[in-house]
Write a protein that holds these residues in place. Structure first.
Motif, PDB file in Angstrom:
ATOM      1  N   ARG A   1      -5.537   3.794  -4.072  1.00  0.00           N
ATOM      2  CA  ARG A   1      -5.353   2.498  -3.443  1.00  0.00           C
ATOM      3  C   ARG A   1      -6.652   1.830  -3.077  1.00  0.00           C
ATOM      4  O   ARG A   1      -7.608   2.479  -2.710  1.00  0.00           O
ATOM      5  CB  ARG A   1      -4.553   2.705  -2.167  1.00  0.00           C
ATOM      6  CG  ARG A   1      -3.200   3.214  -2.514  1.00  0.00           C
ATOM      7  CD  ARG A   1      -2.221   2.580  -1.672  1.00  0.00           C
ATOM      8  NE  ARG A   1      -0.968   3.286  -1.816  1.00  0.00           N
ATOM      9  CZ  ARG A   1      -0.263   3.676  -0.788  1.00  0.00           C
ATOM     10  NH1 ARG A   1      -0.713   3.433   0.431  1.00  0.00           N
ATOM     11  NH2 ARG A   1       0.869   4.266  -0.975  1.00  0.00           N
TER      12      ARG A   1
ATOM     13  N   ARG B   1      -8.199   0.001  -0.224  1.00  0.00           N
ATOM     14  CA  ARG B   1      -7.902  -0.161   1.202  1.00  0.00           C
ATOM     15  C   ARG B   1      -8.617  -1.383   1.798  1.00  0.00           C
ATOM     16  O   ARG B   1      -8.573  -1.603   2.987  1.00  0.00           O
ATOM     17  CB  ARG B   1      -8.281   1.111   1.959  1.00  0.00           C
ATOM     18  CG  ARG B   1      -7.485   2.306   1.477  1.00  0.00           C
ATOM     19  CD  ARG B   1      -7.054   3.198   2.631  1.00  0.00           C
ATOM     20  NE  ARG B   1      -5.979   4.058   2.188  1.00  0.00           N
ATOM     21  CZ  ARG B   1      -4.711   3.917   2.573  1.00  0.00           C
ATOM     22  NH1 ARG B   1      -4.371   2.975   3.415  1.00  0.00           N
ATOM     23  NH2 ARG B   1      -3.780   4.740   2.137  1.00  0.00           N
TER      24      ARG B   1
ATOM     25  N   GLU C   1       1.591  -4.440   1.062  1.00  0.00           N
ATOM     26  CA  GLU C   1       1.085  -4.058   2.378  1.00  0.00           C
ATOM     27  C   GLU C   1       0.165  -5.178   2.871  1.00  0.00           C
ATOM     28  O   GLU C   1      -0.925  -5.370   2.336  1.00  0.00           O
ATOM     29  CB  GLU C   1       0.327  -2.733   2.258  1.00  0.00           C
ATOM     30  CG  GLU C   1      -0.100  -2.166   3.581  1.00  0.00           C
ATOM     31  CD  GLU C   1      -0.618  -0.720   3.465  1.00  0.00           C
ATOM     32  OE1 GLU C   1      -0.366  -0.060   2.436  1.00  0.00           O
ATOM     33  OE2 GLU C   1      -1.273  -0.277   4.406  1.00  0.00           O
TER      34      GLU C   1
ATOM     35  N   HIS D   1      -0.364  -2.457   9.827  1.00  0.00           N
ATOM     36  CA  HIS D   1      -0.088  -2.719   8.404  1.00  0.00           C
ATOM     37  C   HIS D   1       1.397  -2.984   8.203  1.00  0.00           C
ATOM     38  O   HIS D   1       2.237  -2.189   8.602  1.00  0.00           O
ATOM     39  CB  HIS D   1      -0.526  -1.527   7.551  1.00  0.00           C
ATOM     40  CG  HIS D   1      -2.017  -1.340   7.544  1.00  0.00           C
ATOM     41  ND1 HIS D   1      -2.635  -0.309   6.898  1.00  0.00           N
ATOM     42  CD2 HIS D   1      -3.009  -2.081   8.106  1.00  0.00           C
ATOM     43  CE1 HIS D   1      -3.944  -0.407   7.062  1.00  0.00           C
ATOM     44  NE2 HIS D   1      -4.196  -1.473   7.800  1.00  0.00           N
TER      45      HIS D   1
ATOM     46  N   GLU E   1       2.904   0.112  10.271  1.00  0.00           N
ATOM     47  CA  GLU E   1       2.053   1.190  10.777  1.00  0.00           C
ATOM     48  C   GLU E   1       1.300   0.664  12.002  1.00  0.00           C
ATOM     49  O   GLU E   1       0.547  -0.280  11.898  1.00  0.00           O
ATOM     50  CB  GLU E   1       1.068   1.630   9.696  1.00  0.00           C
ATOM     51  CG  GLU E   1       1.756   2.100   8.415  1.00  0.00           C
ATOM     52  CD  GLU E   1       0.802   2.132   7.236  1.00  0.00           C
ATOM     53  OE1 GLU E   1      -0.238   2.789   7.321  1.00  0.00           O
ATOM     54  OE2 GLU E   1       1.102   1.477   6.226  1.00  0.00           O
TER      55      GLU E   1
ATOM     56  N   ASN F   1       4.196  -3.202   5.755  1.00  0.00           N
ATOM     57  CA  ASN F   1       4.687  -2.850   4.423  1.00  0.00           C
ATOM     58  C   ASN F   1       5.993  -3.588   4.190  1.00  0.00           C
ATOM     59  O   ASN F   1       6.965  -3.370   4.907  1.00  0.00           O
ATOM     60  CB  ASN F   1       4.914  -1.343   4.322  1.00  0.00           C
ATOM     61  CG  ASN F   1       3.609  -0.588   4.448  1.00  0.00           C
ATOM     62  OD1 ASN F   1       2.898  -0.395   3.481  1.00  0.00           O
ATOM     63  ND2 ASN F   1       3.273  -0.178   5.674  1.00  0.00           N
TER      64      ASN F   1
HETATM   65 MG    MG Z   1      -0.069   2.304   4.293  1.00  0.00          MG
END
Ligand code: MG
Ligand code: ADP
Length: 695
Positions: free
Chosen positions: A433, A435, A447, A320, A193, A322
């Motif tokens: 989640r 974060r 992640e 990010h 991301e 993943n």
């Molecule tokens: Mg994400």
């Protein structure tokens, strides 16, 4: 607008193009090379090269380039045309096996950290057939690895490919132990991301800090920035929408599966996420994405800022990462299974990651360290520099139960042991989640959130792949010798949890309590490049990369040197930019304004002697701040000179961190204060308020 399905991959020399343009046996040979990494026989390469050239020319290309990723964060390319002279003063278009497979490059100006003495400055680029050639700016781009003549890696791609091989080797050993003989390859996959900022080009052109360093080195906070959270997921402006649309089309054409786009938390901040791919291709694609973000923004009168912290005191930009492991039979190894055996396999792979992250937290931290990411980590919704793993309540409960040989409460009947089907499906729901974690399990992937927005994906993933490969190797060594496979599996899982539990943290990783707790647990907290570069050459790390055949000691040392030198150079450029802007723009503006205020005071005293000349109060404030600016800039200049006198990057880096950066902060504080006291119209460059609302 053209349909995505019509344009997707239209500028890529992909399987479809190969199939339609190559003789069957050539196509099969090429596919085999792409799947296995085996050498392409020269006669096959000649046919491929010719087809590639014809295809490229039909698409308007006149040039080709070996596209590679030196030890900077950008890609490099040197264009050669296809033309070749023939008798009679004419040219023909030629491109042979030699040009496709190997290119020579006088690469003495790329950072090599002393690996390549200048008298043998030539490196060579070699086609990486696992990544497709594509067309960019009417040039056929051939993704390549970049090495010195004695085979040392001079780029970021070579170690990444080696780490993928290491991971494949070890993961397959584990799969075989579980009776899986179908899978022939395990591939690390990444969806990255990408966050970025957009500012108006006309305003950007007035800021030398943005031009020279990619970030603002001055700027007082505007009355309103991201406090009201009204930008996150907000409606995209017409201008940005038009940019995103054109960008998507360009990305799709070169085969990048751009999928998600939205406004991010900070004003002027946005995010783009593609569908995940093999990490090798994802890395190429992310480089291309950054390139296209910048180019397409310019066409819309904007500049795309990829710096991790373009603006102080609001969110910075990350990338990010993943990450998951997929088999060529389409199985995600982090997807909790449907049978007891699959569960055991899942737990083993999970434990390999836990072990890898704990044992090599130093390398993971280092892999995301840069002068620019240092500005971002640890503040404003960015992960802290302490590496920990978030697993989520359910998975943590499962591991707890396993460790204590207890029954996992959610499953009413099962006695908790590895090899019994106990794992629930883990929620992939976004709301569930955490974060704040730098490294989070998100249902069927991890992640890694610490990556900076301007970084290549290559280094963090090289470390991750290598560290996990090493953990898997340790497991496979034990399991292959075990008499009772299930018992050995259980022992490994429980042993790993016990040994590496300290790295698991499900709470708020931004909190002060965690900072204390992490310290008590003995987790590393390295704030800057200068603090963590030394660990690159620790025995443990040299041994790791050597064992997994990813980097040799001399390659590691050269990389360390490049990173250290780059850090010092970046900070030096920033300091010099501040000095130039202070001297040439800020001081004249403040002095001019002070003069006018003093003149007004004098005039008032003459014309309205009965009134207090309040202008003098303002002039006094300006006078104080002016003095601070002059003193701070003298101080900063002295620190830069002192840094230059230090011998070697190690000492220079430490001095940058301890002296130059604080001096920069001091100068900035004084200048920002002056901005707030000064007349808006005569401030010499656009303010935060101007920039953040400019598109
Ligand atoms: Mg994400
Ligand atoms: P979010 O984190 O915003 O909820 P997603 O989890 O759907 O969004 O996906 C974020 C990124 O993760 C995307 O690039 C997506 O392709 C990628 N991704 C999804 N599944 C995997 C996987 N198994 N391996 C690697 N990346 C993945």
């Amino acid at each position: 607008m053209e349909k995505p399905q019509d344009i997707f991959g239209s500028l890529v020399f992909n399987f479809d193009v190969m199939r339609s343009r190559l003789p069957k046996d050539t196509y099969v040979a090429l596919q085999r090379t792409m799947a296995t990494g085996k050498r392409l026989p020269p006669e096959v390469a000649a046919v491929v090269a010719n087809a590639m050239k014809d295809w490229a020319i039909e698409h308007g290309c006149t040039h080709y380039t070996h596209w590679f990723q030196p030890l900077t964060n950008v890609t490099a390319e040197k264009h050669d045309s296809f033309i070749s002279l023939v008798p009679g003063g004419k040219v023909i278009m030629e491109f042979g096996a030699k040009e496709l497979i190997r290119g020579e490059s006088d690469a003495s100006s790329f950072p090599s950290g002393g690996l390549r003495a200048t008298f043998e400055a030539r490196g060579y680029t070699a086609w990486d057939p696992s990544s497709y050639p594509f067309i960019k700016d009417h040039t056929l781009c051939i993704p390549t690895a970049f090495c010195s003549y004695d085979g040392q890696a001079l780029d970021k791609k070579t170690p990444l490919l080696r780490s993928m091989d290491a991971l494949n080797r070890q993961a397959l050993r584990i799969l075989r132990l579980f009776g899986n003989y179908d899978a022939q390859r395990v591939t690390a996959c990444v969806g990255a991301e990408q966050e970025y900022f957009l500012v108006d080009k006309a305003l950007y052109d007035q800021r030398r800090d943005l031009q020279f360093t990619g970030r603002t080195l001055f700027g007082a906070m505007p009355p309103k920035a991201q406090e009201l959270s009204d930008h996150y997921y907000g409606s995209v402006t017409q201008r940005v929408k038009a940019f995103m649309q054109e960008l998507n089309e360009e990305l799709w054409r070169v085969g990048i599966p751009a999928k998600t786009e939205h406004n991010e938390a900070a004003p002027a901040q946005h995010e783009l996420a593609p569908i995940f791919e093999s990490v090798n291709i994802a890395t190429d694609h992310n480089q291309l994405t950054m390139d296209l973000l910048r180019k397409v923004a310019l066409r819309h009168g904007m500049v795309c800022l990829l710096h991790e912290k373009p603006f102080a005191n609001i969110n910075g930009s990350g990338k990010h990462n993943n990450w998951s492991l997929m088999t060529d039979t389409g199985v995600n190894l982090f997807e909790p299974g449907a049978t007891p055996a699959e569960d055991a396999q899942f737990l083993l792979f999970l434990c390999a990651v836990i072990k890898a992250v704990d044992q090599h937290a130093d390398l993971l931290r280092l892999s995301v360290a840069s002068a620019s990411n240092d500005c971002r980590l640890g503040g404003f919704e960015a992960p802290t520099p302490v590496i920990s793993i978030f697993l989520g309540d359910e998975l943590t409960a499962v591991l707890d139960a396993l460790e204590n040989h207890r029954t996992y409460v959610k499953e009413t009947t099962a006695d908790m042991s590895v090899g019994v089907h106990v794992l629930p499906k883990f929620p992939k729901d976004v709301s569930d989640r955490n974060r704040t974690s730098p490294f989070a399990f998100t249902g069927n992937k991890f992640e890694f959130r610490s990556l900076g927005s301007s970084m290549s994906l290559a280094e963090p993933n090289t470390v991750l792949n290598t560290a996990v490969a090493d953990a898997l190797q340790g497991f496979a060594d034990v399991l292959e010798k075990a008499d009772n496979f299930h018992a050995a599996c259980e022992e490994l899982v429980i042993g790993t949890i016990r040994q590496h539990r300290r790295v698991i943290f499900d709470g708020n990783a931004y909190s002060q309590e965690w900072a204390k707790e992490a310290k008590a647990r003995g987790l590393l907290s390295m704030q800057s490049v200068a603090d963590c570069l030394h660990c690159m050459v620790d025995d443990k790390n040299i041994a790791l990369f050597d064992r997994q055949r990813v980097l040799s000691e001399s390659e590691i040392r050269s990389r360390q040197e490049v990173r250290g030198e780059t850090y010092c150079k970046v900070i030096r450029i920033e300091a010099q930019t501040m000095l130039v802007m202070t001297q040439g723009e800020i001081l004249p503006a403040v002095i001019d304004y002070s003069k006018r205020v003093l003149e007004a005071a004098e005039l008032k005293q003459q014309m309205l002697p009965e009134m207090e000349p309040v202008e003098l109060r303002l002039a006094a404030k300006l006078g104080t701040v002016l003095q601070q600016i002059v003193e701070s800039s003298d101080h900063l200049r002295a620190q830069v000179e002192a840094m230059d006198k230090k011998q070697g990057w190690l000492k220079q880096a430490a001095f940058c961190r301890s002296h130059v950066l604080p001096a920069m902060a001091q100068l900035r504080a004084a200048c920002d204060e002056a901005e707030l006291l000064s007349e808006r119209a005569s401030w010499p460059f656009p303010t935060y308020g101007d920039l953040l609302g400019s598109v």
